[in-house]
Write an enzyme that holds these catalytic residues in place. Structure first.
Site, mmCIF file in Angstrom:
data_model
loop_
_atom_site.group_PDB
_atom_site.id
_atom_site.type_symbol
_atom_site.label_atom_id
_atom_site.label_comp_id
_atom_site.label_asym_id
_atom_site.label_seq_id
_atom_site.Cartn_x
_atom_site.Cartn_y
_atom_site.Cartn_z
ATOM 1 N N LYS A 49 13.919 -2.170 18.817
ATOM 2 C CA LYS A 49 14.855 -2.960 18.044
ATOM 3 C C LYS A 49 14.925 -2.424 16.602
ATOM 4 O O LYS A 49 16.005 -2.231 16.050
ATOM 5 C CB LYS A 49 14.331 -4.393 18.023
ATOM 6 N N THR A 53 12.461 -6.243 7.843
ATOM 7 C CA THR A 53 12.620 -4.785 7.772
ATOM 8 C C THR A 53 14.093 -4.403 7.917
ATOM 9 O O THR A 53 14.601 -3.549 7.185
ATOM 10 C CB THR A 53 11.783 -4.110 8.883
ATOM 11 N N GLN A 54 14.779 -5.059 8.831
ATOM 12 C CA GLN A 54 16.209 -4.765 8.994
ATOM 13 C C GLN A 54 16.959 -4.996 7.682
ATOM 14 O O GLN A 54 17.782 -4.181 7.273
ATOM 15 C CB GLN A 54 16.818 -5.671 10.071
ATOM 16 N N HIS A 110 -15.465 7.611 -18.722
ATOM 17 C CA HIS A 110 -15.278 6.903 -17.453
ATOM 18 C C HIS A 110 -15.547 7.833 -16.273
ATOM 19 O O HIS A 110 -14.615 8.458 -15.753
ATOM 20 C CB HIS A 110 -13.852 6.341 -17.369
ATOM 21 N N GLU A 169 -16.048 7.220 -13.314
ATOM 22 C CA GLU A 169 -15.419 6.772 -12.061
ATOM 23 C C GLU A 169 -14.094 7.478 -11.790
ATOM 24 O O GLU A 169 -13.669 7.592 -10.641
ATOM 25 C CB GLU A 169 -15.207 5.242 -12.095
ATOM 26 N N GLY A 200 0.809 -1.222 0.000
ATOM 27 C CA GLY A 200 0.000 0.000 0.000
ATOM 28 C C GLY A 200 0.834 1.260 0.000
ATOM 29 O O GLY A 200 0.518 2.224 0.697
ATOM 30 N N CYS A 228 -18.359 2.856 -21.039
ATOM 31 C CA CYS A 228 -17.492 2.680 -22.204
ATOM 32 C C CYS A 228 -17.907 1.443 -23.014
ATOM 33 O O CYS A 228 -18.919 1.491 -23.690
ATOM 34 C CB CYS A 228 -16.030 2.646 -21.765
#
Ligand code: GLN
Length: 538
Positions: free
Chosen positions: A220, A188-189, A511, A513, A15, A377
């Site tokens: 940490k 992550t490290q 479109h 949207e 995300g 469309c």
């Protein structure tokens, strides 16, 4: 001008787009002027030629750029229209650099990734940023990908050159491992180490997690990743994307960003976000909308359509539940049953013949059974073909897109209009960049549902298609109550159709949207959901 770079690590799909959009919204809530841009690592010059299954929706900007769906998030979260200057792909950079090289613009220099490609990236980022307080830049892909390296090098250089005016946010995953009963910080490290090896020290870690990160794990992460304790920000999974800005703010993200830039601001209000979230969490009513499309296997292919349906629901405190229907399933025996239980049906856009008979079957059923229907469309084009076949008795009505024998009710403009200006807009050459894309004006007819829904005569909506409804059939259609309710300013292109004797049956060539926002639902979606609620009433 200040830059905020958002990179991602460990896995994709965490995300990053929503994170960048949320940072934008939070800074706006404190009174700052922002813009968001995206750097895409792939080699396609733009995503226009990619399969929706690969890439999800192609988001079209006002100025007609075919872009990534994350630009849709940026627009929905910040209300700032994006443009072709807000997205860059590696393909585009190399294309531009190589074009310059061929023209001899580098005056005999050896053309290299550093500095030529990295400079082109930096130039792109600096363009048109005069009146901004912040430019937020999302870097596509995951740190460590080969394709992303020139981007990371370019933003590293910017960090070096602009120092305190640059902030690096790194979004990672802190997974829960059931067998250990723990959240794990190691991925992550590793991801931060990769980033550091490229010369980038993140300032803030945004840690996606499915449960609260205990304090000792946060410490940490801070220690091993070399960031202050309070800059490890938890990004807990939430029910709705519209909660993300609230969660980030609560976790102190806005304050950390402002501290970094030594900026102060009034507290600002996130009231409108709270309102949206309460609409999501405690709706007063429900409707079930069928979304019929060719690519429903990947819901991202209809990202903006899905959001616009939800927005339409917000306008009526209604939760919209979507039944994702594969157009091809509507070609099977007994397809009617699934449609009969719906409060409304949306037939979405698409390309190519597969699934079109299913769309036509769907539209025939909803037309006859008075189910509120929105065709977008291709969906509009199929509504026209359905009506031509079943009401006007043009049995072989079809689109020239299919390359078959029959009557082309839908076709390329060049096939029937001998007007240089119009021909220009619809070239039938190669596939890249030959469509009508971007915002076009449309004039609405009096006494139509659409005019009432929009509350104005002239509207602007975004297009992305190659084929058009043939205006020559207008009289024949209108005689049977199939109204051409919206036309291009020159009156040559049918942009909207609606059925006179139907509670709500509208097809649009554009479109709608793409312009829908949670705080300003697209008029057609708002009215569509209203009609669905009405239809639902016993
Ligand atoms: N295939 C159709 C066209 O090119 C419709 C495109 C779409 O639905 N976006 O006109």
């Amino acid at each position: 001008m200040r830059y905020i770079f958002v990179t991602g690590g460990v896995v994709s799909s965490l995300g990053k787009g929503i994170a960048a959009a949320s940072i934008g919204a939070l800074l706006q809530s404190r009174g700052f002027k922002i813009r968001i841009r995206k750097l895409e690592p792939y080699l396609n010059v733009d995503p226009g030629t990619m399969s929706p299954y690969q890439h999800g929706e192609v988001f079209v900007t006002e100025d007609g750029a075919e872009t990534d769906l994350d630009l849709g998030h940026y627009e929905r979260f910040t209300g700032v229209d994006t443009s072709k200057h807000d997205i860059l792909s590696s393909g585009r950079v190399y294309f531009d650099v190589l074009t310059k090289e061929r023209k001899g613009d580098y005056l005999g220099a050896t053309v290299q990734i550093i500095p030529h490609v990295t400079d082109a990236i930096k130039e792109f980022l600096a363009k048109d940023t005069q009146d901004l307080d912040f430019l937020i830049v999302e870097i596509g892909g995951t740190v460590g990908d080969i394709e992303g390296l020139p981007y990371l090098e370019a933003i590293r250089q910017m960090g070096h050159e602009l120092r305190h005016n640059v902030l690096f946010v790194h979004l990672t995953l802190v997974p829960f491992i059931p067998s250990a009963g723990e959240l794990k910080t190691k991925p992550t490290q590793h991801s931060v180490k990769t980033l550091q090896s490229l010369g980038i020290q993140p300032n803030i870690l945004l840690c996606r997690c499915d449960r609260i990160i205990p304090d000792d794990s946060k410490k940490k992460l801070a220690q091993f990743c070399n960031v202050p304790n309070n800059c490890v920000v938890e990004a807990l999974d939430v029910e709705s994307i519209y909660e993300v800005p609230l969660v980030f703010n609560e976790e102190g993200l806005t304050d950390r960003i402002l501290e970094h830039f030594h900026l102060e601001s009034a507290p600002g209000s996130l009231e409108k976000w709270k309102e949206i979230v309460s609409k999501v969490k405690s709706p007063k009513s429900f409707v079930k909308i069928g979304l019929v499309g060719k690519y429903v296997g990947l819901q991202d292919a209809y990202k903006s359509v899905k959001e616009a349906l939800l927005h339409g629901g917000f306008a009526h405190d209604t939760k919209v539940e979507i039944d994702w229907i594969d157009a091809q399933d509507m070609e099977e025996k007994g397809y009617q049953q699934r449609l009969a239980s719906l409060d409304g049906v949306l037939v979405a856009g698409g390309f190519g013949k597969r699934g079109t008979q299913g769309m036509i079957n769907t539209l025939g059923y909803t037309r006859i059974h008075n189910i509120p229907t929105l065709g977008i469309c291709y969906g509009m084009q199929m509504a026209v073909i359905e009506f031509a076949r079943n009401v006007l008795n043009i049995a072989d009505a079809k689109s020239s897109e299919w390359g078959e024998k029959g009557t082309d009710i839908i076709g390329l403009l060049t096939e029937w209009v001998k007007d240089g200006d119009v021909q220009q807009r619809s070239k039938d050459s190669d596939l890249g960049g030959t469509m009508r894309v971007g915002s076009y004006e449309c004039h609405l007819k009096d006494d139509t549902r659409v005019k009432k829904a929009y509350g104005s005569t002239i509207i602007h909506e975004r297009h992305r298609h190659r084929y058009e409804v043939n205006i020559d059939y207008k009289a024949q259609f209108e005689e049977k109550g199939f109204v051409f309710a919206g036309l291009s300013p020159d009156g040559k292109l049918p942009e909207i159709i609606e059925l006179k004797d139907h509670p709500w049956f509208i097809g649009v060539q554009f479109h709608p949207e793409l312009k829908s926002r949670p705080f300003a639902p697209a008029p057609l979606f708002k009215d569509f959901i209203r009609a669905a609620l009405e239809h639902k009433k016993p």
